[in-house]
Write a protein that holds these residues in place. Sequence first.
Motif, short mmCIF file in Angstrom:
data_model
loop_
_atom_site.label_atom_id
_atom_site.label_comp_id
_atom_site.label_asym_id
_atom_site.label_seq_id
_atom_site.Cartn_x
_atom_site.Cartn_y
_atom_site.Cartn_z
N ILE B 275 -23.99 -46.77 9.78
CA ILE B 275 -24.13 -46.85 11.24
C ILE B 275 -22.77 -47.08 11.89
O ILE B 275 -22.44 -46.47 12.91
N GLN B 279 -21.21 -44.88 14.65
CA GLN B 279 -20.82 -45.47 15.94
C GLN B 279 -19.40 -45.05 16.28
O GLN B 279 -19.10 -44.68 17.42
N ARG B 280 -18.53 -45.11 15.31
CA ARG B 280 -17.13 -44.76 15.58
C ARG B 280 -16.97 -43.28 15.89
O ARG B 280 -16.01 -42.87 16.53
N GLY B 282 -19.19 -41.71 17.66
CA GLY B 282 -19.95 -41.47 18.87
C GLY B 282 -21.34 -40.93 18.59
O GLY B 282 -21.97 -40.31 19.46
N LEU B 283 -21.87 -41.14 17.40
CA LEU B 283 -23.16 -40.57 17.03
C LEU B 283 -24.25 -41.63 16.86
O LEU B 283 -25.36 -41.31 16.46
N ALA B 284 -23.90 -42.88 17.16
CA ALA B 284 -24.93 -43.93 17.11
C ALA B 284 -24.57 -44.95 18.18
O ALA B 284 -23.39 -45.16 18.48
N ASP B 285 -25.58 -45.60 18.75
CA ASP B 285 -25.28 -46.60 19.76
C ASP B 285 -25.22 -47.99 19.12
O ASP B 285 -25.36 -48.14 17.91
N ILE B 286 -25.03 -48.98 19.96
CA ILE B 286 -24.80 -50.34 19.44
C ILE B 286 -26.00 -50.85 18.64
O ILE B 286 -25.85 -51.65 17.72
N HIS B 287 -27.21 -50.36 18.98
CA HIS B 287 -28.40 -50.82 18.27
C HIS B 287 -28.68 -50.02 17.01
O HIS B 287 -29.67 -50.25 16.33
N GLY B 288 -27.83 -49.06 16.74
CA GLY B 288 -28.01 -48.27 15.53
C GLY B 288 -28.86 -47.03 15.75
O GLY B 288 -29.20 -46.34 14.78
N ASP B 289 -29.21 -46.73 17.00
CA ASP B 289 -29.96 -45.50 17.26
C ASP B 289 -29.03 -44.31 17.02
O ASP B 289 -28.04 -44.13 17.72
N GLU B 291 -27.91 -40.25 16.17
CA GLU B 291 -28.15 -38.82 16.42
C GLU B 291 -28.43 -38.09 15.12
O GLU B 291 -28.96 -36.99 15.12
#
Lengths: 516, 716
Positions: B275, B279-280, B282-289, B291
């Motif tokens: 995750i 995140q780094r 840009g493919l996941a948000d802070i909550h781990g959602d 793409e």
Amino acid sequence: MTVQQALAPRQPDAKLGTIIKLAVMAVGGQGGGVLTNWIEAVARAQGYACQATSVAGVAQRTGATIYYIEMAPMGARAPVFSLAPAAGDVDILIAAEMMEAGRAIMRGFVTPDRTTLIASTHRALAVSEKMAPGDGIASSEEVRAAAELAADRLVLFDMDDMAAANGSVISSSLFGALAGSGALPFPRAAFEDAIRASGKGVEASLRAFGAAYERAQNGAAEPAGAGEKPVRAVTNTPHGPQRLLEKWEALASRARALPGPVPAMALHGLRKVVGFQDVEYGAEYMDRLEGIAALDDAAQGHELSLEAAKYIANAMAYDDVIRVADLKTRAARFARIRAEMGAGDRPVALTEFMHPRAEEIAGLLPAGIGARIEASPKWMARLDRWFNRGRRVRTHRPGSFLMLYVLGGLRGYRRRTLRHRHEQAHLDRWLTAVRQAVARDYVLGVELLRCRRLIKGYSDTHARGLSKFDRVMQGAEMLRGREDAAQWVARLREAALQDEKGEALEGALQTVRSFV
Amino acid sequence: MAERSFKREVEHLRMGAGESFTGEGILAITKALLENGVGYVGGYQGAPISHLMDVLADAEGLLGELGVRFEANASEAAAAAMLAASVHYPIRGAVTFKGSVGVNVASDALANLASSGVNGGALIIVGEDYGEGSSIMQERSHAFAMKSQFWLLDPRPNLPSIVKAVGDGFELSEASNTPVMLMVRIRSCHVTGSFDCRDNQRPPLTVREALSNPQRDFSRVVLPPMSYRHEQDKIDNRWPAAEKFIRDKGLNEVFGPDTARIGIVCQGGMYNGVIRALQRLGLADIHGDSEVPIYCLNVTYPLVQGEFEAFADGKDGVLVVEEGQPEFIEQGLSTVLLRAGSKVRLHGKDMLPMAGEYTGQVMLDGITAFLREHAPGLLPGQVRAPNEPAPEIPDLSQTVPIRPPGFCTGCPERPIFAAMKLVEEELGTHQITGDIGCHLFASLPPFEIGGSTMGYGLGPASNAAFDGGGERRAISFLGDGGFWHNGLSSSIGNMVFNQSDSVAVIVDNYYSAATGGQDVLSSRAANPTKTTQQPIAAALRGVGVKWVRQIDHTYDVGKMRDTIREALTTEVTGPKVIVASSECMLNRQRREKPLRNAAIKGGSRVEVPRFGVDADICTGDHACIRLSGCPSLSLKRLDDPLRDDPIAHIDQSCVGCGNCGEVADAAVLCPSFYRADVVHNPKGVERWWQALSARFIGWLQARRAARRLEFPEVAQ
């Protein structure tokens, strides 16, 4: 190649920027765990989601260890945090020691776009630095220079010293520096509450915290290596009877008459030999030094005289039983120990660890008898039987003190000892070699003077140093007449300082043998 | 008594439903065991699960209240064997030890346990010691699950997931009659966080109650023909039952969009790292959602074929993120795809490194490589074509020294190895083997003693080839922990039986010190719940060692040296064993320092020793450091231009163990060392005599100072 678009790119989540990533790099036993707990406590109390991890295990036993913390404002759902720092992705790096700051930089945890580096400049030397027979201490300056380039913001001072001065340990001052740096969006009181809540040594911790907080706020950085500040300095202005002071003054003016930068070093040398023996011995020192200075060359920056001033003094003030006994019984030493131990007015019992061998006893005898005994294995064995054992001397007791005091008072007799004869002969041989070298090759002469550095220690260590010195001098002999002789002698000397047994030196000598 | 006390934290274990627990992963696991009605727990300490054992030991009161039996087992094998209680009885049991070395030791019992199968839930909690900070060989415990066919859980590294895995593990174990291993990595063990508690459960059947009604089932005994049936049972019944349970209960998780052309399969323990990389990018948000769809294997063995096929269906490429080697999971999944004739391209070790920890950078690089291959449009522009050159930062690799772990300040093992080094200087180098424990630090500079370590308690056994003797005897080192773990039988018994001519030195520091100071049989302190104070020397004589030397003060370097020399040169035949005993200084200081401070405060007479070095006498050759390496013995520079090299210096942290003085004496080093004993609260006569002595000494000093030139020093 055309690749099918599998998914549409999108904007990175802005909230990701709210995650604060903090790593602590410490030496095992420094209290990194306490610091981590405090940071967690502050973050949670301030409404942040926070996660900490550590790698404990045996790394804690004085090895390099790392703690990692991530935090972000608490929302409806928990954030997903990483369990380990990643290169180029650390906001705050706390290094509890200067080389650990260097290690953090090497690992890419300190980057100019984002990282606040909070590091203590003090040094906890690694075994590899301490083991070298010479000076193996790593350069804090290099780490500092790298830190200035690598960090976005830099908070750098001796936090260990600051903690000690406030009766606490480094975790408190690191925590204070973190709070003072403003890198975390929490007020000072929140940090202090975390310390209070932990409930152990609170007052001292708060004092160290406060001092470090102020220091970090003011932002003044101190030079790296300040943590290695010297123990004490010695003055070159003596106390003593008027008659002796006049003689000293005469010698000092001779030293001051030397050219260029030499007088300062010559005064240090003079202080050492006079302290070792007496003013007459100081005069001998000046004779020898002036003899070498006469061969010097101003165009070379008086390097020859400078090195001569230093190493002739060291050679003349050799380490014999009389010197050790004298140094051990001085009032200044007693005062120093009291201060170092923080004894106040409490009694201090002193135990010295001495182990005389037959060589030391023979060296203490008048030269003639001493030489005969030294030549007789039977007598040497007898001396060993009588004297060679560990002796615990309790110098705070009048009897033991008196014994050492009397030994230390043998200075007047020293010139007649066997050891003195050996030292004088060795000194003369060395200076003769230097003079001969200077006649042809100035730099070689300087290098030969510097080789005196190899002779140090007592007993076996001293013998090993002497043998290294002899081998380098022999190497110089082999190199005689070559243009690169001086360079090679310097290389041999550096090799000799690398390890105890002289293996590196032997390797370097092999190389020399291969081409001469 | 362990190094760290969890008495305060243990109170949190009493929390019930509606309360939220905040703390370390290890404590969360303990709490989860109690919530799941565990009937007995045990294990053997070792990083990273030492604290789990410490917590259990500190929680014995609470465990007793709940009717839970706790054993601090003699070894991992003993711990695994204890799970035999769950073979016949419907009682949940859990044991813990470290992987992979602890699992190695336990493997015999684990294999038998797995063959027998279990009625009650049997959980093996393994702290996988892999990657940064690990102290052992780098291997995976995964292989043991595969060879013995028990199930392996590798939950996502957060407290709710780990806690859930404990309950899932028990249920899976019971549903499939198979023991389950719960793997937690180093950082997961120490990760902090919160989870919602449930009430603790008394075991439905306690071990005490079970004793009143003994049960046995012949079909569970590992003997032919049942052992053949066990193997068939594993394949025909237990495995399908496990797969069904995993699928039905949704133990593995799928995150991200349902339809996508790419996907990532990861071990649960790797989830946060994956995750973070996304995140780094840009493919996941802070909550781990995310793409990118993720199939998260909280159960890494067995693999659930149908689940994976469904995940891979319709995808062009799938990346397997599997830390360590060999790539068991990737191989398994490849087989699934191959048998199904799937066209999905499976990546893994072609894009991620085969060996080593999957750090942040490794993960980022691997996932970037995968996306570049299958979905370059997804990558942020910066990654596709980096334009900003990274700033040039000076290379510090030649500057920064390595800092391996070493002996602590005042460690009683240091003088043993200083003595050994002195003996080797006299008699030449010897064949030396080490063992597991703090004493293995002797293989590092400055001692560099010992060249091999074959396993816990196996130091002397690993010298067996040399037991016939020769010109110089072989020497081995063994700790008190290793001695009781396996050494008494495998090493010492072996020496006696084979009429060994070798020398063994047992380093007895009163604890299992390297793992955090847990008590062992020979610990000197009384332990309210364990039997201690069983002398090692008596055990040695008991198995037939004739030449035994007990040294009760290892700091006596001279005696230590003479004893080792005697062992190496004596005419006596048979094994020569030296027991070198002194208390671990970490534990001793922890115990004594508060007492001493209280005594000083209370007005009692106390001598506080510390060592020092006379700066003028030290010549800076550092010979003392080459025989010590003590953290408190360091270097200082003098502000004297005549001196080239830094001199030895002893800092405030010195505990006055005496090693410096002993070594200076035994090795005839130099007279720079001194010991200063500051006398707190001296009594009347002593005070009077001290004052008188000081006056006499002061008079002599002043007398000499008046007759010569002296150069005052300035303290800085």
